[in-house]
Design an enzyme around this catalytic site. Structure first.
Site, short mmCIF file in Angstrom:
data_model
loop_
_atom_site.label_atom_id
_atom_site.label_comp_id
_atom_site.label_asym_id
_atom_site.label_seq_id
_atom_site.Cartn_x
_atom_site.Cartn_y
_atom_site.Cartn_z
N CYS A 156 0.93 -1.13 0.09
CA CYS A 156 -0.09 -0.09 -0.03
C CYS A 156 0.81 1.11 0.10
CB CYS A 156 -0.98 -0.11 1.43
SG CYS A 156 -2.06 1.41 1.21
N CYS A 157 1.89 1.38 0.80
CA CYS A 157 2.77 2.51 0.80
C CYS A 157 3.59 2.40 -0.35
CB CYS A 157 3.81 2.07 2.03
SG CYS A 157 3.29 2.91 3.71
N CYS A 196 -1.15 8.59 7.22
CA CYS A 196 -2.56 8.20 6.71
C CYS A 196 -3.33 8.07 7.94
CB CYS A 196 -2.68 7.04 5.85
SG CYS A 196 -1.90 7.38 4.23
N CYS A 223 -3.68 4.49 9.38
CA CYS A 223 -2.25 3.92 10.00
C CYS A 223 -1.77 4.68 10.91
CB CYS A 223 -1.59 3.73 8.63
SG CYS A 223 -2.18 2.42 7.51
N CYS A 235 7.81 4.18 5.69
CA CYS A 235 6.61 3.67 4.49
C CYS A 235 7.60 3.34 3.24
CB CYS A 235 6.11 5.00 4.26
SG CYS A 235 7.09 6.33 3.82
S1 SF4 Z 1 0.22 4.79 5.60
FE1 SF4 Z 1 -1.25 2.86 5.48
S2 SF4 Z 1 -2.86 3.87 4.10
FE2 SF4 Z 1 -1.04 5.31 3.72
S3 SF4 Z 1 0.13 4.42 2.07
FE3 SF4 Z 1 0.96 3.35 3.77
S4 SF4 Z 1 -0.24 1.52 4.26
FE4 SF4 Z 1 -1.20 2.80 2.71
#
Ligand code: SF4
Length: 239
Positions: free
Chosen positions: A123-124, A206, A209, A233
């Site tokens: 996701c990151c 985010c 998270c 991240c």
């Molecule tokens: S902080 Fe969480 S929601 Fe944001 S990009 Fe990374 S994994 Fe995805």
């Protein structure tokens, strides 16, 4: 200040060693002299250090020689977006936003709902690292607010280094600063900052998270990715 002729060479190590004794303002000025106008300054608007750098760039009158940007994952706190607008108004600068290829809904369609709960690294990578490549495209230097005291993973942060993953010179003017120095600067210069820092969130990413941390926590980043061993991240990791 030492000139740098070859990125990726021992020149950068030498520059970093010499700049260890310099003030943060001098380090930023050095980076501008070396690399302007191909410089990007990243600010998350979810941490205090980035705010110091933006203010410093304006005070040094170099803000128009670099591109201030943030990564808009589409999942940031409302207060973070408001701070971006406040900074643009107050300093009269433009802040660039870099966004992922997919909206959160499109990502859910391809990878399933709430990818961050199953695979936060992916996701990151999709929502932060890839947009950061776009932000740094055509740039020679990347200024960040990473500090050694933020976490163990950041404890060896150099002032100047070659960032192989992004193929760019990375400059961290606040690498040797403590959290107290950051907040002293913010108070002295009345720098705007994310109001959630005063409510138990020293480090904001985010919404999905980021959690509030315990008042006695020694790790300011412990509220990031709760439940996972993950602490970064991917933007500031080597390789
Ligand atoms: S902080 Fe969480 S929601 Fe944001 S990009 Fe990374 S994994 Fe995805």
């Amino acid at each position: 200040m030492p000139p740098v002729n070859n990125a990726g060479s021992a020149d950068l190590d030498r520059a970093s060693a010499v700049l260890q004794g310099a003030r943060a303002e001098e380090i930023m000025q050095w980076a501008v002299e070396q690399y302007a106008p191909n410089i990007a300054l990243s600010c998350s608007f979810g941490g205090a250090s980035g705010m110091v750098l933006v203010d410093m760039a304006v005070r040094l009158d170099v803000a128009d020689k670099l591109e201030v940007y943030y990564l808009d994952t589409g999942l940031l706190f409302e207060q973070t977006y408001e701070l971006v607008s406040e900074v643009e108004r107050r300093y009269g600068i433009r802040v660039s936003a870099f966004r992922p290829d997919q909206t959160v809904d499109e990502q859910a369609e391809q990878y399933g709902d709430k990818l961050w709960e199953r695979n936060p690294d992916l996701c990151c990578s999709l929502r932060k690292v890839e947009p950061n490549f776009a932000a740094l495209e055509g740039k020679r230097c990347w200024i960040t607010g990473v500090r050694r005291d933020q976490s163990r993973a950041r404890s060896k942060t150099s002032i100047v280094s070659w960032k192989p993953g992004f193929g760019i010179v990375k400059v961290n003017p606040l690498a040797l600063w403590s959290s107290s120095q950051v907040w002293e600067y913010i108070r002295t210069h009345q720098v705007p900052y994310n109001p959630l820092h005063d409510k138990g969130y020293p480090s904001l990413g985010c919404t999905v998270c980021t959690r509030k941390i315990e008042p006695d926590s020694v790790d300011p980043r412990s509220g990031r990715w709760p439940g996972f061993a993950k602490t970064e991240c991917g933007l500031h990791m080597n390789g």
